[in-house]
Write an enzyme that holds these catalytic residues in place. Structure first.
Site, PDB file in Angstrom:
ATOM      1  N   CYS A   2       0.873  -1.167   0.000  1.00 52.25           N
ATOM      2  CA  CYS A   2       0.000   0.000   0.000  1.00 52.25           C
ATOM      3  C   CYS A   2       0.911   1.218   0.000  1.00 52.25           C
ATOM      4  O   CYS A   2       2.123   1.086   0.113  1.00 52.25           O
ATOM      5  CB  CYS A   2      -0.846   0.028   1.276  1.00 52.25           C
ATOM      6  SG  CYS A   2      -1.776  -1.484   1.547  1.00 52.25           S
ATOM      7  N   ARG A  27       1.083   1.971  -5.934  1.00 52.48           N
ATOM      8  CA  ARG A  27       1.360   0.920  -4.949  1.00 52.48           C
ATOM      9  C   ARG A  27       0.120   0.134  -4.553  1.00 52.48           C
ATOM     10  O   ARG A  27       0.201  -0.884  -3.858  1.00 52.48           O
ATOM     11  CB  ARG A  27       1.969   1.549  -3.679  1.00 52.48           C
ATOM     12  CG  ARG A  27       3.268   2.279  -3.918  1.00 52.48           C
ATOM     13  CD  ARG A  27       3.754   2.915  -2.638  1.00 52.48           C
ATOM     14  NE  ARG A  27       4.125   1.921  -1.662  1.00 52.48           N
ATOM     15  CZ  ARG A  27       5.307   1.361  -1.567  1.00 52.48           C
ATOM     16  NH1 ARG A  27       6.259   1.702  -2.409  1.00 52.48           N
ATOM     17  NH2 ARG A  27       5.564   0.461  -0.646  1.00 52.48           N
ATOM     18  N   TRP A  74      -3.889  -1.756  -1.239  1.00 49.63           N
ATOM     19  CA  TRP A  74      -3.975  -2.972  -2.048  1.00 49.63           C
ATOM     20  C   TRP A  74      -4.325  -4.065  -1.041  1.00 49.63           C
ATOM     21  O   TRP A  74      -3.516  -4.436  -0.198  1.00 49.63           O
ATOM     22  CB  TRP A  74      -2.637  -3.266  -2.733  1.00 49.63           C
ATOM     23  CG  TRP A  74      -2.676  -4.412  -3.678  1.00 49.63           C
ATOM     24  CD1 TRP A  74      -3.137  -4.401  -4.962  1.00 49.63           C
ATOM     25  CD2 TRP A  74      -2.208  -5.749  -3.441  1.00 49.63           C
ATOM     26  NE1 TRP A  74      -2.997  -5.647  -5.529  1.00 49.63           N
ATOM     27  CE2 TRP A  74      -2.433  -6.491  -4.633  1.00 49.63           C
ATOM     28  CE3 TRP A  74      -1.630  -6.398  -2.352  1.00 49.63           C
ATOM     29  CZ2 TRP A  74      -2.104  -7.839  -4.749  1.00 49.63           C
ATOM     30  CZ3 TRP A  74      -1.291  -7.741  -2.471  1.00 49.63           C
ATOM     31  CH2 TRP A  74      -1.529  -8.436  -3.657  1.00 49.63           C
ATOM     32  N   ASN A 100       1.276  -0.011   6.022  1.00 46.64           N
ATOM     33  CA  ASN A 100       1.644  -0.757   4.818  1.00 46.64           C
ATOM     34  C   ASN A 100       2.428  -1.975   5.289  1.00 46.64           C
ATOM     35  O   ASN A 100       3.472  -1.837   5.907  1.00 46.64           O
ATOM     36  CB  ASN A 100       2.519   0.132   3.916  1.00 46.64           C
ATOM     37  CG  ASN A 100       3.170  -0.648   2.789  1.00 46.64           C
ATOM     38  OD1 ASN A 100       2.598  -1.621   2.286  1.00 46.64           O
ATOM     39  ND2 ASN A 100       4.351  -0.235   2.386  1.00 46.64           N
ATOM     40  N   GLY A 101       1.918  -3.168   5.031  1.00 43.76           N
ATOM     41  CA  GLY A 101       2.613  -4.380   5.468  1.00 43.76           C
ATOM     42  C   GLY A 101       1.612  -5.411   5.946  1.00 43.76           C
ATOM     43  O   GLY A 101       0.408  -5.284   5.695  1.00 43.76           O
ATOM     44  N   GLU A 495       8.877 -12.294 -21.429  1.00 42.82           N
ATOM     45  CA  GLU A 495       8.594 -10.915 -21.041  1.00 42.82           C
ATOM     46  C   GLU A 495       7.490 -10.323 -21.916  1.00 42.82           C
ATOM     47  O   GLU A 495       6.597  -9.621 -21.414  1.00 42.82           O
ATOM     48  CB  GLU A 495       9.893 -10.093 -21.125  1.00 42.82           C
ATOM     49  CG  GLU A 495       9.787  -8.627 -20.791  1.00 42.82           C
ATOM     50  CD  GLU A 495       9.258  -8.324 -19.389  1.00 42.82           C
ATOM     51  OE1 GLU A 495       9.088  -9.240 -18.578  1.00 42.82           O
ATOM     52  OE2 GLU A 495       8.985  -7.142 -19.116  1.00 42.82           O
ATOM     53  N   LYS A 499       3.950  -8.924 -20.413  1.00 40.68           N
ATOM     54  CA  LYS A 499       3.478  -7.553 -20.654  1.00 40.68           C
ATOM     55  C   LYS A 499       2.040  -7.581 -21.179  1.00 40.68           C
ATOM     56  O   LYS A 499       1.190  -6.825 -20.725  1.00 40.68           O
ATOM     57  CB  LYS A 499       4.367  -6.814 -21.667  1.00 40.68           C
ATOM     58  CG  LYS A 499       5.732  -6.415 -21.208  1.00 40.68           C
ATOM     59  CD  LYS A 499       5.788  -5.270 -20.231  1.00 40.68           C
ATOM     60  CE  LYS A 499       5.701  -5.717 -18.811  1.00 40.68           C
ATOM     61  NZ  LYS A 499       6.859  -6.159 -18.126  1.00 40.68           N
ATOM     62  N   GLU A 502      -0.518  -8.748 -18.341  1.00 38.38           N
ATOM     63  CA  GLU A 502      -0.792  -7.931 -17.157  1.00 38.38           C
ATOM     64  C   GLU A 502      -1.538  -6.638 -17.449  1.00 38.38           C
ATOM     65  O   GLU A 502      -2.238  -6.131 -16.577  1.00 38.38           O
ATOM     66  CB  GLU A 502       0.475  -7.667 -16.331  1.00 38.38           C
ATOM     67  CG  GLU A 502       1.478  -6.763 -16.963  1.00 38.38           C
ATOM     68  CD  GLU A 502       2.685  -6.520 -16.079  1.00 38.38           C
ATOM     69  OE1 GLU A 502       2.541  -6.476 -14.856  1.00 38.38           O
ATOM     70  OE2 GLU A 502       3.795  -6.369 -16.624  1.00 38.38           O
ATOM     71  N   HIS A 518       6.120 -29.855 -28.190  1.00 40.92           N
ATOM     72  CA  HIS A 518       5.957 -30.875 -27.154  1.00 40.92           C
ATOM     73  C   HIS A 518       4.630 -30.729 -26.406  1.00 40.92           C
ATOM     74  O   HIS A 518       4.482 -31.283 -25.325  1.00 40.92           O
ATOM     75  CB  HIS A 518       7.135 -30.833 -26.176  1.00 40.92           C
ATOM     76  CG  HIS A 518       8.437 -31.158 -26.838  1.00 40.92           C
ATOM     77  ND1 HIS A 518       8.773 -32.438 -27.228  1.00 40.92           N
ATOM     78  CD2 HIS A 518       9.467 -30.370 -27.214  1.00 40.92           C
ATOM     79  CE1 HIS A 518       9.969 -32.417 -27.817  1.00 40.92           C
ATOM     80  NE2 HIS A 518      10.412 -31.164 -27.814  1.00 40.92           N
ATOM     81  N   LYS A 617       2.430  -1.911  -8.092  1.00 37.38           N
ATOM     82  CA  LYS A 617       3.782  -1.785  -8.632  1.00 37.38           C
ATOM     83  C   LYS A 617       4.803  -2.623  -7.879  1.00 37.38           C
ATOM     84  O   LYS A 617       5.625  -3.294  -8.469  1.00 37.38           O
ATOM     85  CB  LYS A 617       4.194  -0.313  -8.628  1.00 37.38           C
ATOM     86  CG  LYS A 617       5.573  -0.034  -9.206  1.00 37.38           C
ATOM     87  CD  LYS A 617       5.621  -0.338 -10.673  1.00 37.38           C
ATOM     88  CE  LYS A 617       6.999  -0.073 -11.265  1.00 37.38           C
ATOM     89  NZ  LYS A 617       7.140  -0.772 -12.561  1.00 37.38           N
TER      90      LYS A 617
HETATM   91  O1  M6R Z   1      10.240  -4.321  -8.111  1.00 32.51           O
HETATM   92  P1  M6R Z   1      10.633  -5.655  -8.616  1.00 32.51           P
HETATM   93  O2  M6R Z   1      11.466  -5.590  -9.854  1.00 32.51           O
HETATM   94  O3  M6R Z   1      11.285  -6.516  -7.584  1.00 32.51           O
HETATM   95  O4  M6R Z   1       9.264  -6.350  -9.027  1.00 32.51           O
HETATM   96  C1  M6R Z   1       9.228  -7.666  -9.461  1.00 32.51           C
HETATM   97  C2  M6R Z   1       7.902  -7.966 -10.127  1.00 32.51           C
HETATM   98  O5  M6R Z   1       6.845  -7.800  -9.226  1.00 32.51           O
HETATM   99  C3  M6R Z   1       7.661  -7.054 -11.335  1.00 32.51           C
HETATM  100  O6  M6R Z   1       8.681  -7.170 -12.268  1.00 32.51           O
HETATM  101  C4  M6R Z   1       6.317  -7.411 -12.007  1.00 32.51           C
HETATM  102  O7  M6R Z   1       6.393  -8.669 -12.591  1.00 32.51           O
HETATM  103  C5  M6R Z   1       5.961  -6.344 -13.044  1.00 32.51           C
HETATM  104  N1  M6R Z   1       4.609  -5.917 -12.865  1.00 32.51           N
HETATM  105  C6  M6R Z   1       6.070  -6.816 -14.440  1.00 32.51           C
HETATM  106  O8  M6R Z   1       5.770  -5.835 -15.363  1.00 32.51           O
END
Ligand code: M6R
Length: 622
Positions: A2, A27, A74, A100-101, A495, A499, A502, A518, A617
């Site tokens: 959060c 966040r 969150w 936050n936590g 990757e 992208k 998400e 396979h 994030k």
């Molecule tokens: O802040 P970080 O790089 O440790 O985050 C890791 C993942 O949570 C982050 O890369 C996540 O997969 C992204 N939303 C991907 O776009």
């Protein structure tokens, strides 16, 4: 996971809190709230959804309160509704806080409080903290019988006693209606910064909520608290030992976190990659000696170059960068390397031999799984190196040494410029370790000369955005996509798929192209988009074979190929070209069109690109 922000000073707190929450919205964004303390009375406003909804609800500020706290959530414990939204007030009505936590022992503490007839209003773990502080505050003694010192500050004492009871993680900002001039913050496992201005303070989860108002800050460490009042502040451990913290300059400007004319942060961050890459490499590549200079690792390079094994650990996009790193450490430095999901690493009793080096990769530097993996590795005696973007973040401070990515603030939830910077850092490190081992001066020189051209080459790919948008448009109704690559382009395929998933909520699978036959080949139906990364490389002929396998089953091929490759045209329903570069450096270029493709697909589908559903994030919970 959060965002928290709190203000104490001379100004009207409300607009500062709302603006701060907007900056922290990445966040978490399922609900939010603020509490303002004026004339010994706390006014709380909460709202479900985005900060804009909260802003509308609070309206024009009439309270003129100069002390307040805010939160964007969150959800972890309890649904996203206004009862569970923060701030939470204790049962006496005096203590109000944002958190936050995760409080892991909240059930035990709740039971104890309930046995004392304390009633709870929400389903959150956070309310336990408020009630525990409130209980100690109103009774003047804690659970273990400690009494408030006769000359002490009762609010500060109650917070400190409660913190000592908590198991789990917290970034907290706390106010008490009896203390209209005091703001308390505390940190363990979640980030917390105190911005320090002229007789004003902002506590926040990160500097983006501070930088508009003040440029200096202190970064709290775990188990520390800060007590700010209108004249100054003090810091101490939760064991009541004074600690002195030095003021640090906040390293980015407001411009870096504004949209600056772009529609979305993701769009801006994709476009910033030439500059981000140039900054990442600046002063680190010496083309005279064909060496790489990574200041933060200078004292560890000998150990790194002679290590028998490197473990790269990370999550999500950073894990994909780790896969590229694994390949490069093996190919360029001939050091055995493996990549671990940080979330799995800690629970499988990893074998860490003498001389194992662990590299933790993270944009935010706050990812809970990655932090836990680091702790595990350190406990077992490994040297832990960080490749982190956010300066002063927990991972940056927890690792033994590290290299900053220097990508600048990344705000869009989908990681873009951090990925290319992560790969650039790992590439530079692999080249330097290679130079200290078997890599020839000539080849290192070739690679480094190519590296410094990457920013310009990325710039050329960015110009194809409209063309890539047309490809996204033509396939936008398709709900299943494949992303396929081989060798170093396999992580790029992963990757690209992540992208798309998400932000556009389209199901996508990334895999090594040869693995398709396979099993996943059964998925291919007429018109199913299959994105191939087929730039000129040692497996070029092989991937052409894989493209044919898809085409012969009716799949539509979107091919990322090297500029000037005439041969590939016959295999591509849609073609995207990238400038030529050394095979080892291709991931940095090849990922760019996939980022752009995902961006356009999400916009075309009408999604909130920067704040996709269910995500945040930085994932600061396990
Ligand atoms: O802040 P970080 O790089 O440790 O985050 C890791 C993942 O949570 C982050 O890369 C996540 O997969 C992204 N939303 C991907 O776009």
């Amino acid at each position: 996971m959060c965002g928290i922000v709190a203000y104490l000073g001379q100004k009207n707190a409300q607009p500062i809190l709302i603006e701060g929450l907007k900056r922290l919205e990445y966040r978490g964004y399922d609900s939010s709230g603020i509490a303002l303390l004026g004339d010994a009375e706390v006014t709380i406003t909460k709202s479900v959804g985005r900060i804009s909804a909260l802003e509308e609800k609070v309206g024009v500020d009439v309270s003129a309160a100069t002390l307040g706290i805010g939160h964007t959530r969150w959800a972890t414990h309890g649904a996203a509704n206004t009862i569970n939204a923060h701030p939470h007030v204790d049962y006496t009505g005096k203590i109000t806080l944002v958190h936050n936590g995760i409080i892991e022992n909240y059930a035990t503490l709740k039971k104890w409080l309930e046995s004392k007839s304390v009633e709870f209003a929400s389903e959150t773990d956070t309310e336990v903290v408020a009630n525990l502080i409130g209980y100690f505050y109103s009774h003047g003694n804690s659970r273990n019988g400690t009494k408030v010192p006769a000359s002490g500050n009762k609010f500060e004492w109650a917070v400190q006693e409660a913190l000592n009871e908590l198991v789990g993680s917290y970034g907290l900002a706390i106010i008490c209606s009896d203390y209209p001039d005091t703001l308390i913050g505390a940190k363990k496992g979640s980030p917390l910064i105190l911005g320090v201005g002229e007789k004003e303070f902002i506590i926040a989860s990160d500097a983006s909520a501070i930088v508009e108002h003040m440029t200096q800050a202190i970064y709290l460490s775990d188990n520390e608290m800060v007590i700010a009042n209108r004249d100054g502040f003090k810091t101490k451990t939760i064991d009541n030992i004074a600690v002195s913290k030095s003021l640090k300059e906040i390293e980015f400007s407001l411009d870096a976190i504004e949209l600056a004319g772009y529609e979305h942060y993701m769009q801006k961050e994709i476009a910033e990659q030439p500059e981000a890459l140039a900054t990442c490499m600046k002063g680190r590549i010496d083309l005279k000696s064909n060496r790489v200079v990574l200041g933060g690792l200078q004292n560890h390079l000998r150990k790194l170059a002679s290590t028998k094994r490197i473990i790269l650990t990370a999550c999500g996009t950073a894990w994909h960068a780790g896969l590229v790193g694994e390949f490069l450490f093996e190919q360029l430095a001939r050091i055995p390397a493996e990549v671990e999901y940080a979330s799995e690493f800690r629970y499988r009793n990893p074998v860490i031999n003498d001389g194992t080096i662990v590299i933790a990769i993270s944009q935010s530097g706050e990812t809970a799984d990655t932090l836990a993996a680091i702790e595990q590795a350190k406990e077992r005696g490994a040297l832990v190196i960080g490749a982190v973007n956010v300066v002063g973040s927990t991972i940056a401070r927890t690792t033994d040494a590290g290299v900053y990515l220097r990508a600048g603030p990344e705000i869009g939830v989908a990681s873009t410029k951090a990925f290319t910077a992560q790969v650039a850092v790992l590439t530079m490190l692999a080249i330097e370790l290679g130079r200290r081992r078997h890599l020839s001066n000539e080849y290192a020189g070739e690679l480094l000369r190519e590296m410094v051209q990457l920013p310009d080459k990325v710039g050329l790919i960015l110009k194809q955005s409209d063309h890539i948008k047309e490809i996204a448009k033509a396939n936008i109704d398709r709900d299943n996509w494949l992303f396929l690559g081989r060798g170093l382009n396999y992580p790029v395929a992963l990757e690209g798929a992540l992208k798309l998933k998400e932000i556009s909520y389209i199901h996508a699978e990334g895999m090594p192209a040869a693995e398709m036959k396979h099993g996943p080949i059964a998925l291919i139906t007429d018109g199913m988009p299959a994105v191939f990364i087929a730039t000129r490389c040692s497996q070029y002929e092989k991937i052409i074979g894989n493209i044919e396998q898809v085409r012969s089953r009716g799949g539509k091929t979107i091919v990322v190929a090297t500029e000037g490759d005439e041969n590939i045209k016959q295999y591509a329903d849609y073609l995207i070209t990238v400038p030529d570069t050394d095979e080892k450096l291709q991931p940095i270029l090849n990922v760019i069109p996939l980022q752009i493709l995902a961006y356009h697909a999400a916009v075309l589908r009408g999604h909130d690109v920067d704040k996709p559903r269910n995500l945040a994030k930085s994932v600061t919970v396990e």
